[in-house]
Design a protein around this motif. Structure first.
Motif, PDB file in Angstrom:
ATOM      1  N   GLU A 125       0.821  -1.207   0.000  1.00 55.67           N
ATOM      2  CA  GLU A 125       0.000   0.000   0.000  1.00 55.67           C
ATOM      3  C   GLU A 125       0.860   1.264   0.000  1.00 55.67           C
ATOM      4  N   GLU A 126       1.960   1.202   0.796  1.00 57.33           N
ATOM      5  CA  GLU A 126       2.750   2.424   0.945  1.00 57.33           C
ATOM      6  C   GLU A 126       3.310   2.876  -0.391  1.00 57.33           C
ATOM      7  N   GLY A 127       3.668   1.891  -1.179  1.00 51.80           N
ATOM      8  CA  GLY A 127       4.283   2.249  -2.430  1.00 51.80           C
ATOM      9  C   GLY A 127       3.280   2.618  -3.504  1.00 51.80           C
ATOM     10  N   ASP A 128       2.006   2.378  -3.235  1.00 54.35           N
ATOM     11  CA  ASP A 128       1.004   2.621  -4.266  1.00 54.35           C
ATOM     12  C   ASP A 128       0.656   4.093  -4.329  1.00 54.35           C
ATOM     13  N   PRO A 129       0.898   4.724  -5.457  1.00 49.28           N
ATOM     14  CA  PRO A 129       0.596   6.167  -5.561  1.00 49.28           C
ATOM     15  C   PRO A 129      -0.897   6.455  -5.410  1.00 49.28           C
ATOM     16  N   ARG A 130      -1.724   5.423  -5.478  1.00 51.69           N
ATOM     17  CA  ARG A 130      -3.160   5.642  -5.378  1.00 51.69           C
ATOM     18  C   ARG A 130      -3.647   5.690  -3.924  1.00 51.69           C
ATOM     19  N   ALA A 131      -2.718   5.313  -3.005  1.00 49.59           N
ATOM     20  CA  ALA A 131      -3.160   5.105  -1.621  1.00 49.59           C
ATOM     21  C   ALA A 131      -3.914   6.306  -1.038  1.00 49.59           C
ATOM     22  N   GLU A 132      -3.317   7.491  -1.226  1.00 50.77           N
ATOM     23  CA  GLU A 132      -3.934   8.675  -0.615  1.00 50.77           C
ATOM     24  C   GLU A 132      -5.316   8.935  -1.222  1.00 50.77           C
ATOM     25  N   LEU A 133      -5.428   8.758  -2.527  1.00 46.46           N
ATOM     26  CA  LEU A 133      -6.721   8.969  -3.182  1.00 46.46           C
ATOM     27  C   LEU A 133      -7.753   7.970  -2.652  1.00 46.46           C
ATOM     28  N   ILE A 134      -7.323   6.712  -2.531  1.00 49.08           N
ATOM     29  CA  ILE A 134      -8.244   5.684  -2.043  1.00 49.08           C
ATOM     30  C   ILE A 134      -8.700   6.003  -0.620  1.00 49.08           C
ATOM     31  N   ARG A 135      -7.725   6.450   0.204  1.00 45.53           N
ATOM     32  CA  ARG A 135      -8.081   6.794   1.578  1.00 45.53           C
ATOM     33  C   ARG A 135      -9.131   7.896   1.599  1.00 45.53           C
ATOM     34  N   ARG A 136      -8.939   8.904   0.751  1.00 42.60           N
ATOM     35  CA  ARG A 136      -9.892  10.022   0.749  1.00 42.60           C
ATOM     36  C   ARG A 136     -11.258   9.583   0.241  1.00 42.60           C
ATOM     37  N   LEU A 137     -11.244   8.733  -0.780  1.00 41.49           N
ATOM     38  CA  LEU A 137     -12.523   8.250  -1.307  1.00 41.49           C
ATOM     39  C   LEU A 137     -13.263   7.427  -0.256  1.00 41.49           C
ATOM     40  N   GLN A 138     -12.515   6.584   0.456  1.00 42.62           N
ATOM     41  CA  GLN A 138     -13.147   5.767   1.493  1.00 42.62           C
ATOM     42  C   GLN A 138     -13.718   6.648   2.600  1.00 42.62           C
ATOM     43  N   GLU A 139     -12.916   7.633   3.002  1.00 42.45           N
ATOM     44  CA  GLU A 139     -13.342   8.514   4.087  1.00 42.45           C
ATOM     45  C   GLU A 139     -14.609   9.270   3.679  1.00 42.45           C
ATOM     46  N   TYR A 140     -14.595   9.807   2.467  1.00 45.94           N
ATOM     47  CA  TYR A 140     -15.772  10.544   2.024  1.00 45.94           C
ATOM     48  C   TYR A 140     -16.980   9.624   1.916  1.00 45.94           C
ATOM     49  N   GLU A 141     -16.731   8.419   1.416  1.00 47.87           N
ATOM     50  CA  GLU A 141     -17.824   7.469   1.252  1.00 47.87           C
ATOM     51  C   GLU A 141     -18.476   7.121   2.593  1.00 47.87           C
ATOM     52  N   ARG A 142     -17.670   7.043   3.641  1.00 52.00           N
ATOM     53  CA  ARG A 142     -18.234   6.745   4.975  1.00 52.00           C
ATOM     54  C   ARG A 142     -19.267   7.787   5.349  1.00 52.00           C
ATOM     55  N   TYR A 143     -18.906   9.050   5.142  1.00 51.40           N
ATOM     56  CA  TYR A 143     -19.806  10.106   5.607  1.00 51.40           C
ATOM     57  C   TYR A 143     -20.956  10.327   4.643  1.00 51.40           C
ATOM     58  N   LYS A 144     -20.703   9.957   3.375  1.00 49.07           N
ATOM     59  CA  LYS A 144     -21.810  10.001   2.432  1.00 49.07           C
ATOM     60  C   LYS A 144     -22.879   9.001   2.875  1.00 49.07           C
ATOM     61  N   ARG A 145     -22.443   7.820   3.289  1.00 44.59           N
ATOM     62  CA  ARG A 145     -23.395   6.828   3.791  1.00 44.59           C
ATOM     63  C   ARG A 145     -24.016   7.277   5.097  1.00 44.59           C
ATOM     64  N   ALA A 146     -23.180   7.877   5.953  1.00 44.80           N
ATOM     65  CA  ALA A 146     -23.709   8.347   7.239  1.00 44.80           C
ATOM     66  C   ALA A 146     -24.814   9.370   6.994  1.00 44.80           C
ATOM     67  N   ALA A 147     -24.613  10.213   5.961  1.00 41.42           N
ATOM     68  CA  ALA A 147     -25.632  11.218   5.650  1.00 41.42           C
ATOM     69  C   ALA A 147     -26.940  10.536   5.257  1.00 41.42           C
ATOM     70  N   THR A 148     -26.821   9.471   4.467  1.00 44.97           N
ATOM     71  CA  THR A 148     -28.039   8.735   4.074  1.00 44.97           C
ATOM     72  C   THR A 148     -28.684   8.097   5.295  1.00 44.97           C
ATOM     73  N   ASP A 149     -27.840   7.562   6.165  1.00 48.16           N
ATOM     74  CA  ASP A 149     -28.371   6.930   7.390  1.00 48.16           C
ATOM     75  C   ASP A 149     -29.090   7.947   8.259  1.00 48.16           C
ATOM     76  N   VAL A 150     -28.479   9.114   8.410  1.00 49.21           N
ATOM     77  CA  VAL A 150     -29.096  10.148   9.237  1.00 49.21           C
ATOM     78  C   VAL A 150     -30.425  10.565   8.618  1.00 49.21           C
ATOM     79  N   GLU A 151     -30.402  10.701   7.292  1.00 48.66           N
ATOM     80  CA  GLU A 151     -31.623  11.111   6.599  1.00 48.66           C
ATOM     81  C   GLU A 151     -32.742  10.096   6.812  1.00 48.66           C
ATOM     82  N   ALA A 152     -32.352   8.827   6.945  1.00 50.57           N
ATOM     83  CA  ALA A 152     -33.357   7.763   7.078  1.00 50.57           C
ATOM     84  C   ALA A 152     -33.886   7.648   8.509  1.00 50.57           C
ATOM     85  N   LEU A 153     -33.222   8.294   9.457  1.00 49.60           N
ATOM     86  CA  LEU A 153     -33.723   8.244  10.839  1.00 49.60           C
ATOM     87  C   LEU A 153     -35.107   8.871  10.885  1.00 49.60           C
ATOM     88  N   PRO A 154     -35.927   8.420  11.839  1.00 51.50           N
ATOM     89  CA  PRO A 154     -37.240   9.064  11.954  1.00 51.50           C
ATOM     90  C   PRO A 154     -37.074  10.556  12.223  1.00 51.50           C
TER      91      PRO A 154
END
Lengths: 288, 228, 228
Positions: A125-154
């Motif tokens: 992973e360390e040597g992969d130039p994509r690592a930082e991009l993947i980390r950011r995409l994963q991080e954003y995706e978590r909160y994108k899902r969290a936003a959907t989850d929050v929206e679905a709360l009563p």
């Protein structure tokens, strides 16, 4: 509740028996999406504006091709991303700086991926130039899902309705202030300090129990009736109680608040409040 | 739709609406969007309302028909408790009042003139009146001197309020002289206005001073709640 | 006071108050002014609340504990009827607002720059303002770095609004390793129902209606609109 009704604008709604089209563009139904994702410019404008930034757009591109987020084919994604950027430029959309920064980042990753890996550097992973991009995409995706989850709360007003009943006739009540004993004592300390009472002779303090008993006795006796002296004492209180009562009576007599009356020797002793006992003008009038 | 569900919907609607609902308005909830096939008749609605009315007998609210329709309201008999939801806190007592109260407690029976003598200033009639209205102080009798000034003493209510069994439980003057001067009330206020919820993310210690976290304040607040 | 009366007073108070009431607030209804001699204990109050909760099973409302206390609310199953009392639909919130809110809720205390860093785009001031006006978000303090940026966190009102007792009740934050179930369709249908001013492309919304593209996403959309 019928989902079609929610999504389709009433006027442009297709006949209900038809298979819902993927898209309606100027009222025209599209049943298949063009493979190259060609969408008329107006539609594209709306489409593009719904992205919440470059990360969101990238996630969309990855998802659309069923690609693995952990193994993004950078070259392909970059190509598609640049396609969208060009489209945005062509549409003269206000191209936010973040999109261009991402384009530069993708280009850089792509070029680093093309370079031969220097010998000695292990794969990982360390040597992969994509690592930082993947980390950011994963991080954003978590909160994108969290936003959907929050929206679905009563939600209040949507799924949850609070209830209330008419309140009864009430007056607004004013609460009496709260006081702590501590405050009262501090006030006393102040006033005593001010009056230099601690050193003063007439605050030879009587036991408070005597003071209290004095109040109690005054509550029992009056000026119109004689009260038998012995009724002031409660035998059950024992010797100490009797002493307290006696001290209280003596103190009251000393302060001319009580008088003792005995008709004959060995006759019952009575107490009563003195009526207009003759006294000199007391201190109290000096200050009033 | 069975009668139980009908009743429940009516109950929920009347409680959710912020104004009375007429039978027509209730009926309108069941029309349209074909949630169910047969909307209830007016008669069924009225029966449900009557049933609700009856069920309220043992409850804290009642179903009333007013001019514009039906509404739930809190039973008038519960007003003494419910009205406390809207009560206002009166301003705090003055220093003069507290001193007067303390002198009456420690030196009873005592006249107003004697209080003034010790305090060195006049005691306003308001203070005496407030203390009497609060039922902490009462007139025990009158000193038989010209003017027959009233003699004041404390009451059972005074003892109850301060959780004392008898006046003898009050600290001695010697103990008072060693009291520390920290005004207790300040702590209470402080804890009241502390804006932080309990869930402070202690993980982020690099963020520096969101709210007072010194030992001092913590200790004071604890002390305050012990007093209160 | 018997347990029936206690229950009735609690029921009436919760229905008369326009906000949730904590056990402490309920206890305060019974203190002082000697309406009755012995105020109920916290345990008795909790028992009464539990009994009320149980009695609601057959009724149209339920007793729910949220962050700031207990409140009665319409049973969610009855929402289809009750929502007809109001002509206006509950507002939908834009993705930008929800993502910002989610970041503040899960990552508090957090600065605007940190939110922008994760989302990859600027956060409009309007969104922060809307969240603060709704009293879902407030400034907890400032990070002691140049510029002293505000640190945002959520409020009790936020928890109450989403029927949560505490932040710990929020849905678990997902660990992302694959994108299998990303709801992509959100891009497509959000713009037309988006009430937020920052995305005001209202001129276009009657031109284009994009449908969910895949079966997957179609199912998601149905679920989403069922909530509405």
């Amino acid at each position: 509740m019928n989902s079609t009704a929610n999504v389709v604008n009433e006027e442009s709604a297709p006949p209900q028996d038809a298979i819902p089209p993927f898209a309606l563009v100027r009222g025209e139904a599209f049943n298949t999406l063009p493979r190259d994702l060609y969408i008329p410019p107006d539609a594209l404008e709306v489409f593009l504006e719904t992205f919440e930034g470059p990360l969101d757009l990238l996630l969309y591109l990855i998802k659309r091709q069923n690609l693995e987020i952990l193994d993004i084919p950078v070259a392909e994604i970059t190509r598609q991303y640049m396609l969208y950027i060009d489209l945005m430029k062509g549409l003269q959309l206000e191209l936010v700086a973040e999109y261009l920064v991402m384009a530069a980042m993708l280009a850089e990753i792509k070029s680093r991926m093309l370079l031969p890996r220097p010998p000695g550097v292990a794969e990982g992973e360390e040597g992969d130039p994509r690592a930082e991009l993947i980390r950011r995409l994963q991080e954003y995706e978590r909160y994108k899902r969290a936003a959907t989850d929050v929206e679905a709360l009563p939600q209040l007003g949507r799924d949850i309705f609070t209830v209330s009943a008419e309140r009864p006739d009430t007056q607004v009540m004013r609460l009496a202030p709260q006081v702590s004993l501590h405050e009262v004592l501090l006030a006393l300390k102040d006033v005593l300090t001010r009056a230099e009472m601690f050193s003063h002779h007439h605050v030879q303090r009587e036991a408070l129990s005597v003071r209290e008993r004095m109040s109690n006795i005054l509550g029992v006796v009056n000026a119109d009736n004689f009260t038998e002296f012995t009724t002031l004492f409660t035998v059950e209180e024992g010797r100490q109680g009797v002493v307290v009562t006696l001290l209280a009576v003596l103190e009251l007599i000393k302060e001319s608040l009580l008088e003792l009356i005995q008709a004959d020797a060995f006759a019952p002793i009575y107490v009563k409040v003195p009526r207009q006992s003759i006294q000199g003008v007391s201190d109290e009038f000096a200050t009033t | 739709m069975n009668s139980q569900q009908l009743k429940n919907i009516i109950e929920a609607a009347l409680l959710a609406a912020d104004h009375p609902l007429s039978v027509d308005q209730l009926a309108a909830l069941f029309i349209a969007q074909s949630i169910e096939d047969e909307p209830p008749t007016r008669d069924e609605l009225r029966q449900a309302l009557a049933a609700l009315q009856q069920e309220c007998e043992s409850r804290g609210i009642e179903l009333k028909e007013v001019s514009s329709g039906y509404r739930f309201q809190v039973k008038q008999a519960l007003a003494p408790w419910i009205s406390r939801l809207w009560e206002e806190r009166a301003p705090r007592y003055s220093r003069a009042l507290l001193e007067t109260l303390a002198l009456i407690a420690y030196r009873q029976p005592i006249t107003r003139a004697e209080i003034e003598d010790i305090r060195g200033v006049a005691v306003s009639s308001n203070i005496i009146k407030t203390l009497q209205e609060r039922e902490w102080v009462r007139v025990l009798g009158h000193r038989e001197v010209p003017g027959r000034p009233a003699l004041y003493g404390t009451t059972r209510e005074f003892l109850d309020f301060f959780s004392l069994k008898a006046l003898g439980d009050l600290p001695t003057l010697a103990e008072i002289s060693s009291l520390d001067d920290i005004p207790t009330q300040m702590h209470l206020n402080q804890s009241e206005i502390n804006p932080m919820p309990d869930n402070n993310n202690s993980g982020n210690t690099n963020i520096v001073q969101l709210y007072p976290v010194t030992n001092d304040t913590g200790a004071d607040t604890n002390e305050a709640s012990a007093h209160g």
